[in-house]
Design an enzyme around this catalytic site. Structure first.
Site, PDB file in Angstrom:
ATOM      1  N   GLY A   1     -15.102  16.366  -8.431  1.00  0.00           N
ATOM      2  CA  GLY A   1     -16.236  17.267  -8.528  1.00  0.00           C
ATOM      3  C   GLY A   1     -16.548  17.601  -9.981  1.00  0.00           C
ATOM      4  O   GLY A   1     -15.988  17.014 -10.909  1.00  0.00           O
ATOM      5  N   ALA A   2     -17.462  18.555 -10.164  1.00  0.00           N
ATOM      6  CA  ALA A   2     -17.819  19.007 -11.515  1.00  0.00           C
ATOM      7  C   ALA A   2     -18.386  20.415 -11.427  1.00  0.00           C
ATOM      8  O   ALA A   2     -18.831  20.859 -10.369  1.00  0.00           O
ATOM      9  CB  ALA A   2     -18.853  18.077 -12.141  1.00  0.00           C
ATOM     10  N   ASP A   3     -18.354  21.096 -12.548  1.00  0.00           N
ATOM     11  CA  ASP A   3     -18.972  22.424 -12.631  1.00  0.00           C
ATOM     12  C   ASP A   3     -20.426  22.320 -13.058  1.00  0.00           C
ATOM     13  O   ASP A   3     -21.250  23.156 -12.677  1.00  0.00           O
ATOM     14  CB  ASP A   3     -18.175  23.299 -13.595  1.00  0.00           C
ATOM     15  CG  ASP A   3     -16.751  23.484 -13.104  1.00  0.00           C
ATOM     16  OD1 ASP A   3     -16.581  24.007 -11.987  1.00  0.00           O
ATOM     17  OD2 ASP A   3     -15.811  23.059 -13.801  1.00  0.00           O
TER      18      ASP A   3
ATOM     19  N   GLY B   1     -13.271  21.664 -15.199  1.00  0.00           N
ATOM     20  CA  GLY B   1     -12.148  22.510 -15.570  1.00  0.00           C
ATOM     21  C   GLY B   1     -12.205  23.911 -15.005  1.00  0.00           C
ATOM     22  O   GLY B   1     -11.348  24.735 -15.314  1.00  0.00           O
TER      23      GLY B   1
ATOM     24  N   GLU C   1      -7.400  15.633 -15.120  1.00  0.00           N
ATOM     25  CA  GLU C   1      -8.642  14.997 -14.643  1.00  0.00           C
ATOM     26  C   GLU C   1      -9.160  13.997 -15.681  1.00  0.00           C
ATOM     27  O   GLU C   1      -9.580  12.884 -15.346  1.00  0.00           O
ATOM     28  CB  GLU C   1      -9.704  16.062 -14.366  1.00  0.00           C
ATOM     29  CG  GLU C   1      -9.364  16.939 -13.173  1.00  0.00           C
ATOM     30  CD  GLU C   1     -10.287  18.130 -12.980  1.00  0.00           C
ATOM     31  OE1 GLU C   1     -10.310  18.649 -11.858  1.00  0.00           O
ATOM     32  OE2 GLU C   1     -10.985  18.532 -13.922  1.00  0.00           O
TER      33      GLU C   1
ATOM     34  N   LYS D   1     -25.037  22.171  -9.188  1.00  0.00           N
ATOM     35  CA  LYS D   1     -24.338  21.767 -10.418  1.00  0.00           C
ATOM     36  C   LYS D   1     -25.246  21.025 -11.401  1.00  0.00           C
ATOM     37  O   LYS D   1     -24.838  20.730 -12.516  1.00  0.00           O
ATOM     38  CB  LYS D   1     -23.131  20.876 -10.063  1.00  0.00           C
ATOM     39  CG  LYS D   1     -22.207  21.428  -8.975  1.00  0.00           C
ATOM     40  CD  LYS D   1     -21.458  22.648  -9.430  1.00  0.00           C
ATOM     41  CE  LYS D   1     -20.519  23.229  -8.398  1.00  0.00           C
ATOM     42  NZ  LYS D   1     -19.397  22.410  -8.019  1.00  0.00           N
TER      43      LYS D   1
HETATM   44  C1  5RP Z   1     -11.341  21.518 -11.494  1.00  0.00           C
HETATM   45  C2  5RP Z   1     -12.697  20.923 -11.632  1.00  0.00           C
HETATM   46  C3  5RP Z   1     -13.575  20.903 -10.429  1.00  0.00           C
HETATM   47  O1  5RP Z   1     -13.998  19.592 -10.212  1.00  0.00           O
HETATM   48  C4  5RP Z   1     -14.756  21.797 -10.669  1.00  0.00           C
HETATM   49  O2  5RP Z   1     -14.301  23.083 -11.011  1.00  0.00           O
HETATM   50  C5  5RP Z   1     -15.648  21.868  -9.429  1.00  0.00           C
HETATM   51  O3  5RP Z   1     -14.986  22.552  -8.421  1.00  0.00           O
HETATM   52  P1  5RP Z   1     -15.598  22.752  -6.975  1.00  0.00           P
HETATM   53  O4  5RP Z   1     -15.634  21.392  -6.343  1.00  0.00           O
HETATM   54  O5  5RP Z   1     -14.632  23.687  -6.294  1.00  0.00           O
HETATM   55  O6  5RP Z   1     -16.977  23.341  -7.113  1.00  0.00           O
HETATM   56  O7  5RP Z   1     -13.102  20.477 -12.676  1.00  0.00           O
HETATM   57  O8  5RP Z   1     -10.681  21.613 -12.717  1.00  0.00           O
END
Ligand code: 5RP
Length: 222
Positions: free
Chosen positions: A86-88, A99, A107, A125
């Site tokens: 995934g990603a933020d 992160g 990662e 996102k």
């Molecule tokens: C963890 C990450 C996750 O991929 C990111 O925080 C997205 O999280 P989520 O899928 O819960 O929205 O980088 O270190």
């Protein structure tokens, strides 16, 4: 659709996307977070069609093992056919901020090894310019104040993440108020600060494919 439904949709799409690339020898790189957790759950449904996984966190390793998926040490594997995470935040160039779950260093290592990096994310996102989400920076504990001062010089507003020790025994500074107009330059500059282990910009090695969940379906972006 709820955000969780969108996350499930992209997680399922990722399994469908990688399945034709897998054989009995394949090792899958697996990310961390709630979207990655849905991916792990769907991956378990095809666990007979690949060898095992490398995890980017202890939490993901535990979830994989609970599903009966073998988890390997990265050092004992030659190649990873894919890495799914995934990603933020993601921008249209598939440069990412990651992160939020504090797993950024592992990662980034697993992403570096993988032949193909597939990012899975719900539509919230997607941004034009990275930096609305505070940029996580993993730091050696004794360097925390030094790194914070240097991050201020780069224009950011670092905040120590309370009660967070990474899987590597380090701490996290979340850098607020930084409009990241040149992600490669910023990733490189932060990496030059002594005491920084990793920063959460994935721009030098962006994702290869983004599966993004929108109301009208999962869009594939390359
Ligand atoms: C963890 C990450 C996750 O991929 C990111 O925080 C997205 O999280 P989520 O899928 O819960 O929205 O980088 O270190």
């Amino acid at each position: 659709m709820t955000q969780d439904e969108l996350k499930k949709a992209v997680a399922k799409a990722a399994v469908d996307y990688i399945q034709p690339k897998l054989d009995n020898d394949s090792i899958v790189g697996v990310g961390t977070g709630s979207t990655a957790n849905f991916f792990i759950d769907y991956l378990a449904e095809i666990k007979g069609s690949f060898d095992g996984a490398v995890a980017s966190s202890e939490a993901s390793a535990e979830r994989l093992k609970a599903h009966g998926i073998p988890v390997y040490d990265l050092n004992s594997t030659d190649a990873l056919v894919v890495y799914v995470d995934g990603a933020d935040e993601t921008n249209p160039a598939l440069e990412l901020i990651k992160g939020g779950g504090a797993a950024l260093t592992r990662e980034k290592i697993v992403a570096a090894v993988a032949e193909e990096f597939i990012c899975i994310a719900d539509g919230s996102k997607w941004v034009e310019t990275l930096g609305n989400f505070p940029l996580p920076v993993e730091v050696i504990p004794m360097a925390r104040s030094h790194v914070a001062r240097e991050l201020v010089k780069l224009g950011g507003d670092p905040v120590y993440r309370e009660n967070c020790i990474t899987d590597n025994g380090n701490v996290i500074l979340d850098v607020h108020n930084m409009a990241i107009t040149n992600p490669v330059e910023m990733e490189t500059a932060i990496n030059q600060i002594v005491g920084v282990v990793t920063n959460g910009l994935f721009a030098c090695r962006p994702a290869d494919v983004l599966l993004i969940g929108r109301e009208d379906g999962v869009e594939t972006v390359r």
